[in-house]
Design a protein around this motif. Sequence first.
Motif, PDB file in Angstrom:
ATOM      1  N   SER A 294       6.375  48.500  45.467  1.00  0.00           N
ATOM      2  CA  SER A 294       7.657  49.012  45.932  1.00  0.00           C
ATOM      3  C   SER A 294       8.798  48.342  45.179  1.00  0.00           C
ATOM      4  CB  SER A 294       7.805  48.752  47.438  1.00  0.00           C
ATOM      5  OG  SER A 294       9.069  49.173  47.900  1.00  0.00           O
ATOM      6  N   GLY A 295       9.726  49.156  44.682  1.00  0.00           N
ATOM      7  CA  GLY A 295      10.882  48.636  43.966  1.00  0.00           C
ATOM      8  C   GLY A 295      10.644  48.394  42.494  1.00  0.00           C
ATOM      9  N   GLU A 296       9.400  48.544  42.029  1.00  0.00           N
ATOM     10  CA  GLU A 296       9.081  48.339  40.621  1.00  0.00           C
ATOM     11  C   GLU A 296       9.019  49.685  39.902  1.00  0.00           C
ATOM     12  OE1 GLU A 296       8.812  45.432  39.112  1.00  0.00           O
ATOM     13  OE2 GLU A 296       9.180  44.364  41.009  1.00  0.00           O
ATOM     14  N   ASP A 335       0.875  50.308  47.902  1.00  0.00           N
ATOM     15  CA  ASP A 335       1.612  50.602  46.670  1.00  0.00           C
ATOM     16  C   ASP A 335       1.810  52.108  46.537  1.00  0.00           C
ATOM     17  OD1 ASP A 335       1.693  47.927  45.939  1.00  0.00           O
ATOM     18  OD2 ASP A 335      -0.145  48.059  44.745  1.00  0.00           O
ATOM     19  N   ARG A 336       2.707  52.498  45.626  1.00  0.00           N
ATOM     20  CA  ARG A 336       2.772  53.906  45.261  1.00  0.00           C
ATOM     21  C   ARG A 336       1.569  54.233  44.389  1.00  0.00           C
ATOM     22  NH1 ARG A 336       7.124  54.457  41.713  1.00  0.00           N
ATOM     23  NH2 ARG A 336       5.778  54.988  39.933  1.00  0.00           N
ATOM     24  N   LEU A 337       0.910  55.334  44.687  1.00  0.00           N
ATOM     25  CA  LEU A 337      -0.285  55.747  43.954  1.00  0.00           C
ATOM     26  C   LEU A 337       0.045  56.962  43.107  1.00  0.00           C
ATOM     27  CD1 LEU A 337      -2.968  55.430  46.785  1.00  0.00           C
ATOM     28  CD2 LEU A 337      -2.216  53.683  45.155  1.00  0.00           C
TER      29      LEU A 337
END
Length: 354
Positions: A294-296, A335-337
Amino acid sequence: MLLIVFVAVIVGATSMSSCATAVSGSGLQSATRVQVDGLTEAQLQLARNGVAIGKQRGEPEAVILAELAAQATESTLRNLANPAVPDSLNYSNDGLGYDGDSVGPHQLRASVWGSVGIATLMNPTYQINWFYDQADRIPARDRMAPADVAQAVEVAKVNAYAGQMDLARNLYAKFANLDPASLSTAQAGQPAIGCGLNGAGMLLPGASSDFGSAIIAAAQKWIGTPYVWGGGDQNGPTDGGFDCSGLTLYALYQASGGRLRLPHFTQAQQDHPAAQVVPFDQRQPGDLIFFTSSGESSSHHVAIYYGRNDQGQDLVLHAPQSGQTVTIAPLWHGDRLDVRRYSIPADSGVGSHD
């Protein structure tokens, strides 16, 4: 054609067996951490299990040498599927053999030994135990040369096992210090190594493209190999292992016949021209899943989507982190996948640079 039909009748009814046949020795599944010129890690793991299971069972050295020589002669230490036994192609293998309806490291004929089910027959641990079971029934085996023990078990047209004795002795020496007391033994009714989700002989996931299946087949040969930061290239592990993107670049390079070489960096793999954005709900085995915190803006990890287990849980094949090994594990969330599916370039120059 008649052979294929006959084999299907023999093994078809049990092709999805639970692979729970009781065995006397269960072997090992971790990385071997040894090297022998000309042999892959997958071949070395089969050889080590030949020794480990022999020691678990209390077999004499000569009989263990016979088993190693038999594996080397019959299959060059590979768990072979066979197009004449179509169900065998559904299980993790080290290549194809074409000797009648024979499968596995000891080339057992499905029409003769297939009553246990193809899931069990494609389990190399079962085949190694099979060899020792047959050897234990030979009254004079303790007075026979190892090559002759191998011949008595395999009943080959020509006794060629003496030609592999030097290799067998070398392999035995590599693993002779295994302590049987430290090796777990499968209990009756429990699946042996090679059944279920881990190891050679596992049931391959369905609903994937041919390329996706080839990606999985290339990567899963290195299950048990240590995670090494920066490790892995198109030819295999480097410095003794893989990191996450090293494993994926290797798998796609091998599966594409060398036509697709990804960079050794997760975000660069995610952005590669050969990558197609795929919605998560359309994922297929062989797709790559990228993990971004998140945020990356850049992904920090990549895994190969393996499919679902019989409880419907998503699985991935990946090199996790330092201190762990290449493995199949449940897909985690947080995490985003991002899912990417790759196509093989028509021109070999595409994707050939770092």
